[in-house]
Design a protein around this motif. Structure first.
Motif, PDB file in Angstrom:
ATOM      1  N   LEU A  53      -0.495  11.248  -1.432  1.00  0.00           N
ATOM      2  CA  LEU A  53      -1.191  11.254  -1.487  1.00  0.00           C
ATOM      3  C   LEU A  53      -1.962  12.412  -0.309  1.00  0.00           C
ATOM      4  N   GLY A  54      -0.699  12.830   0.268  1.00  0.00           N
ATOM      5  CA  GLY A  54      -0.760  14.249   0.514  1.00  0.00           C
ATOM      6  C   GLY A  54      -0.977  13.845   2.328  1.00  0.00           C
ATOM      7  N   SER A  55      -1.276  14.379   2.951  1.00  0.00           N
ATOM      8  CA  SER A  55      -1.546  14.674   4.438  1.00  0.00           C
ATOM      9  C   SER A  55      -2.678  13.634   5.009  1.00  0.00           C
ATOM     10  N   ALA A  56      -2.861  13.174   5.948  1.00  0.00           N
ATOM     11  CA  ALA A  56      -3.999  12.023   6.491  1.00  0.00           C
ATOM     12  C   ALA A  56      -4.689  12.881   7.490  1.00  0.00           C
ATOM     13  N   LEU A  57      -4.211  13.640   7.973  1.00  0.00           N
ATOM     14  CA  LEU A  57      -4.767  14.875   8.967  1.00  0.00           C
ATOM     15  C   LEU A  57      -5.618  15.737   8.354  1.00  0.00           C
ATOM     16  N   THR A  58      -5.213  16.383   7.405  1.00  0.00           N
ATOM     17  CA  THR A  58      -5.678  17.368   6.976  1.00  0.00           C
ATOM     18  C   THR A  58      -6.195  17.565   4.950  1.00  0.00           C
ATOM     19  N   HIS A  59      -6.468  16.069   4.960  1.00  0.00           N
ATOM     20  CA  HIS A  59      -7.225  16.211   3.283  1.00  0.00           C
ATOM     21  C   HIS A  59      -8.377  15.235   3.415  1.00  0.00           C
ATOM     22  N   ASP A  60      -8.716  16.717   2.552  1.00  0.00           N
ATOM     23  CA  ASP A  60     -10.507  16.800   2.141  1.00  0.00           C
ATOM     24  C   ASP A  60     -11.518  15.390   1.660  1.00  0.00           C
ATOM     25  N   PHE A  61     -10.315  14.765   0.598  1.00  0.00           N
ATOM     26  CA  PHE A  61     -10.575  13.204   0.207  1.00  0.00           C
ATOM     27  C   PHE A  61      -9.940  12.232   0.189  1.00  0.00           C
ATOM     28  N   ILE A  62      -8.958  12.116   1.218  1.00  0.00           N
ATOM     29  CA  ILE A  62      -7.715  11.254   1.233  1.00  0.00           C
ATOM     30  C   ILE A  62      -7.402  11.109   2.163  1.00  0.00           C
ATOM     31  N   THR A  63      -7.778   9.894   3.375  1.00  0.00           N
ATOM     32  CA  THR A  63      -7.532   9.982   4.742  1.00  0.00           C
ATOM     33  C   THR A  63      -7.338   8.279   4.684  1.00  0.00           C
ATOM     34  N   THR A  64      -6.988   8.628   6.557  1.00  0.00           N
ATOM     35  CA  THR A  64      -6.376   6.926   7.209  1.00  0.00           C
ATOM     36  C   THR A  64      -7.365   6.937   7.775  1.00  0.00           C
ATOM     37  N   ASP A  65      -8.315   5.635   8.401  1.00  0.00           N
ATOM     38  CA  ASP A  65      -9.429   5.365   9.293  1.00  0.00           C
ATOM     39  C   ASP A  65      -8.054   4.785  10.799  1.00  0.00           C
ATOM     40  N   PHE A  66      -8.416   3.601  10.690  1.00  0.00           N
ATOM     41  CA  PHE A  66      -8.135   3.189  12.013  1.00  0.00           C
ATOM     42  C   PHE A  66      -6.478   2.918  11.827  1.00  0.00           C
ATOM     43  N   SER A  67      -5.709   2.209  10.509  1.00  0.00           N
ATOM     44  CA  SER A  67      -4.765   2.274  10.253  1.00  0.00           C
ATOM     45  C   SER A  67      -4.011   2.556   9.752  1.00  0.00           C
ATOM     46  N   GLU A  68      -2.377   3.007   8.935  1.00  0.00           N
ATOM     47  CA  GLU A  68      -1.955   3.694   8.260  1.00  0.00           C
ATOM     48  C   GLU A  68      -2.218   2.712   6.679  1.00  0.00           C
ATOM     49  N   SER A  69      -2.668   1.307   6.598  1.00  0.00           N
ATOM     50  CA  SER A  69      -3.280   0.668   5.405  1.00  0.00           C
ATOM     51  C   SER A  69      -4.315   1.292   5.325  1.00  0.00           C
ATOM     52  N   LEU A  70      -5.349   1.680   6.292  1.00  0.00           N
ATOM     53  CA  LEU A  70      -7.031   1.699   6.327  1.00  0.00           C
ATOM     54  C   LEU A  70      -7.395   2.681   5.377  1.00  0.00           C
ATOM     55  N   LEU A  71      -6.892   3.293   4.232  1.00  0.00           N
ATOM     56  CA  LEU A  71      -7.495   4.551   3.125  1.00  0.00           C
ATOM     57  C   LEU A  71      -8.797   4.794   3.555  1.00  0.00           C
ATOM     58  N   GLU A  72      -9.143   6.009   3.452  1.00  0.00           N
ATOM     59  CA  GLU A  72     -10.185   6.229   3.120  1.00  0.00           C
ATOM     60  C   GLU A  72     -10.822   7.230   2.303  1.00  0.00           C
ATOM     61  N   HIS A 496      -3.614  19.622  -4.323  1.00  0.00           N
ATOM     62  CA  HIS A 496      -4.651  19.189  -3.160  1.00  0.00           C
ATOM     63  C   HIS A 496      -3.694  18.714  -2.188  1.00  0.00           C
ATOM     64  N   ALA A 497      -3.322  16.962  -2.646  1.00  0.00           N
ATOM     65  CA  ALA A 497      -2.290  16.523  -1.932  1.00  0.00           C
ATOM     66  C   ALA A 497      -1.250  17.955  -1.200  1.00  0.00           C
ATOM     67  N   GLY A 498      -0.123  18.654  -2.192  1.00  0.00           N
ATOM     68  CA  GLY A 498       0.808  19.857  -1.551  1.00  0.00           C
ATOM     69  C   GLY A 498      -0.347  20.460  -0.441  1.00  0.00           C
ATOM     70  N   ARG A 499      -1.191  21.250  -0.393  1.00  0.00           N
ATOM     71  CA  ARG A 499      -1.933  22.113  -0.246  1.00  0.00           C
ATOM     72  C   ARG A 499      -1.656  20.890   1.658  1.00  0.00           C
ATOM     73  N   SER A 500      -2.717  20.287   1.589  1.00  0.00           N
ATOM     74  CA  SER A 500      -2.784  19.541   2.679  1.00  0.00           C
ATOM     75  C   SER A 500      -1.775  18.957   3.852  1.00  0.00           C
ATOM     76  N   VAL A 501      -0.429  18.918   3.195  1.00  0.00           N
ATOM     77  CA  VAL A 501       1.027  19.154   3.592  1.00  0.00           C
ATOM     78  C   VAL A 501       0.944  20.119   3.974  1.00  0.00           C
ATOM     79  N   GLN A 502       1.143  21.610   3.705  1.00  0.00           N
ATOM     80  CA  GLN A 502       1.134  22.465   4.001  1.00  0.00           C
ATOM     81  C   GLN A 502       0.202  22.600   5.619  1.00  0.00           C
ATOM     82  N   LYS A 503      -0.865  22.448   5.545  1.00  0.00           N
ATOM     83  CA  LYS A 503      -2.101  23.001   6.331  1.00  0.00           C
ATOM     84  C   LYS A 503      -1.575  21.833   7.256  1.00  0.00           C
TER      85      LYS A 503
END
Length: 532
Positions: A53-72, A496-503
């Motif tokens: 799913l890529g990096s939750a820190l830098t992905h534009d469409f897929i991240t996490t909220d409070f928890s690793e288990s809480l996707l946004e 996009h996931a790959g680019r987010s990891v590089q970011k």
């Protein structure tokens, strides 16, 4: 400045004028939908955020909220409602293709969770920015408990185009600039708060919850029990929005002011610098680790719980209030929406059309400033509806006078129908009027509301909230996996996931300070992290 005091009918006449009306085709929407990852048995997934799913820190469409288990899931601003729904569907499909046997929880209130310690805090990597995001969440856990942070919602982002403000404000005798546009958005916000009790009535979908959510907690609610361990209030609409959910009693005395952008900024800045007697106990380190960002009532601005927020996109390390101060309000974020469990993506098209009408009505309707009594009315009315909104003959308070919810709602819908007609004409459709009519029927027949529909299913089958939610999650997973991509392909999202990891790697490589130094300089310079 107090806004122009013309009547609603006079301002509606301005909205009808061709120069104004034709700009309404440029309304922008975006959605942020939260969803817990769950195991096939309905329990909370304990796995880390999947690498695919890529990096939750830098992905534009897929991240996490409070928890690793809480996707946004986040969609960019778009004019087309169909495109936003399509993009959101694509992201859901991609995620489900990459989380193995796990599912996405389809409701706002959490699935069965044994304890706070079974909710893993989100991990954003080793960078100072990432560690600070995680530390903020540690502070939330210590202050409110993790269970509250596992609640999911849908945020609806809305903005009117620059062309609208140019024409609309000119009709009101004002020049469109940063200050007048911000003032107009704040007028919208005040009206939203006056009438936002209608949102949980129409869309509240959390009248029941799993007993694990209130295990060991003192509550004043007189719950009834169903199934093996589900608790409900017979007329509740949105327990997510109740005192059990996204509220903070410690914030009740903050007196955030929504009259003008300047007073809002000043009152919010005061809140993030106001020490809390309760939270001072989490200052310093425990076992070598910080327990929160600071001991103030709000660690940062995003900790303020509000059913609506004025927003301006922030630059790197820019404080949200600084962004508002510098560039004014760019859009508003509606935060009072429960996840729609009757939609595979948590929100449906009719909600978009209705919210467009409702928010444009909030622009068109004259909006007087709040005093403390008028503001408190909005809080009380919202609380009444989330706790017992479908109660027969429920009365709310409007300018100090008691009024039945049904009478007030029908009066409101009369005005909304007029705004809907203008949006229909501007967009050459009938979708807006149709959406208003669909929602009006819920006022005439409360059994049509999502909260009533859910309770009916649970009560008729003596079914637990958990099994109901798991059945939906199973169904939606099958449906979404069988759906074709519409606007973004699997290859697009993989890239996009790959680019987010590089970011993220680049962010980590650029750190030049220790984390302690970073925190110290961060608070000394009074900056705030983007999207903390």
């Amino acid at each position: 400045m107090q806004e122009n005091k013309t009547s609603f009918s006079q301002r509606l006449t301005l909205l009808k004028q061709k120069e104004v009306k034709q700009t309404l085709v440029g309304i922008l929407h975006g959605v942020e939908r939260e969803s817990l990852r769950i195991n096939p048995d309905g329990g909370l997934a304990q796995t880390p955020h999947q690498a695919a799913l890529g990096s939750a820190l830098t992905h534009d469409f897929i991240t996490t909220d409070f928890s690793e288990s809480l996707l946004e899931f986040i969609t960019p601003p778009e004019v087309s409602i169909d495109k936003t729904i399509g993009q959101l569907t694509d992201v859901h499909k991609f995620v489900l293709e990459n989380i193995g046997e796990e599912r996405l929880w389809s409701m706002s209130m959490p699935c069965f969770i044994e304890s706070d310690d079974n909710i893993p805090i989100a991990n954003y990597g080793s960078s100072n920015v990432g560690r600070m995001k995680s530390l903020y969440r540690v502070g939330l856990k210590n202050r409110y408990g993790s269970m509250m942070q596992a609640i999911s919602g849908v945020h609806f982002n809305f903005s009117l185009p620059e062309a609208f403000w140019q024409e609309w404000l000119a009709k009101l005798g004002q020049e469109a600039n940063k200050d007048t546009i911000s003032a107009a958005y704040f007028a919208l916000i005040r009206n939203y708060r006056r009438y936002c009790w209608i949102i949980p009535y129409l869309y509240g979908a959390s009248p029941a919850l799993c007993g694990s959510f209130i295990k060991g907690k003192l509550t004043s609610f007189e719950f009834s029990k169903i199934g093996k361990g589900t608790y409900y209030l017979p007329y509740a609409t949105s327990l997510r929005m109740s005192d059990l959910g996204y509220t903070n009693s410690a914030q009740s005395g903050l007196n955030i002011c929504y009259n003008q952008v300047d007073t809002y900024i000043d009152s919010l800045r005061k809140a993030i610098s106001q020490p809390s007697v309760d939270y001072q106990r989490f200052n310093g380190k425990k076992d070598g680790q910080y327990q929160q960002l600071n001991g103030n009532v709000l660690q940062i601005e995003n900790e303020l719980y509000s059913p609506i927020r004025p927003k301006q996109p922030t630059r790197s390390l820019e404080k949200p209030t600084d962004a508002l101060d510098d560039r004014g309000v760019n859009y508003i974020e509606v935060r009072a929406l429960d996840v729609n469990p009757f939609s595979q993506i948590g929100i449906e098209a009719n909600q978009f059309y209705f919210l467009d009408v409702f928010l444009l009505y909030c622009v068109t309707k004259p909006s007087e400033f709040f005093d403390s009594h008028l503001y408190q009315e909005t809080e009380t009315n919202l609380s009444e509806v989330v706790n017992r909104g479908r109660e027969p003959n429920l009365h709310l308070t409007h300018k100090g006078e008691s009024i039945s919810l049904v009478d007030w709602a029908l009066s409101l819908f009369s005005d909304l129908a007029e705004v809907a007609a203008e949006l229909d004409e501007a967009n050459n459709t009938n979708q807006y009027s149709a959406a208003v009519e669909v929602e009006k029927q819920k006022v005439l027949d409360p059994s049509l509301t999502p909260s009533a529909r859910i309770l009916k299913i649970l009560l008729e089958n003596n079914e637990d909230n958990g099994s109901f939610g798991l059945n939906l999650a199973d169904t939606y997973k099958k449906q979404l996996l069988a759906t074709d991509y519409q606007f973004m392909t699997a290859d697009d999202l993989t890239a996009h996931a790959g680019r987010s990891v590089q970011k993220q790697l680049l962010v980590e490589q650029q750190d030049m300070q220790t984390f302690d130094e970073f925190l110290r300089s961060y608070f000394e310079s009074s900056t705030e992290l983007e999207q903390v």
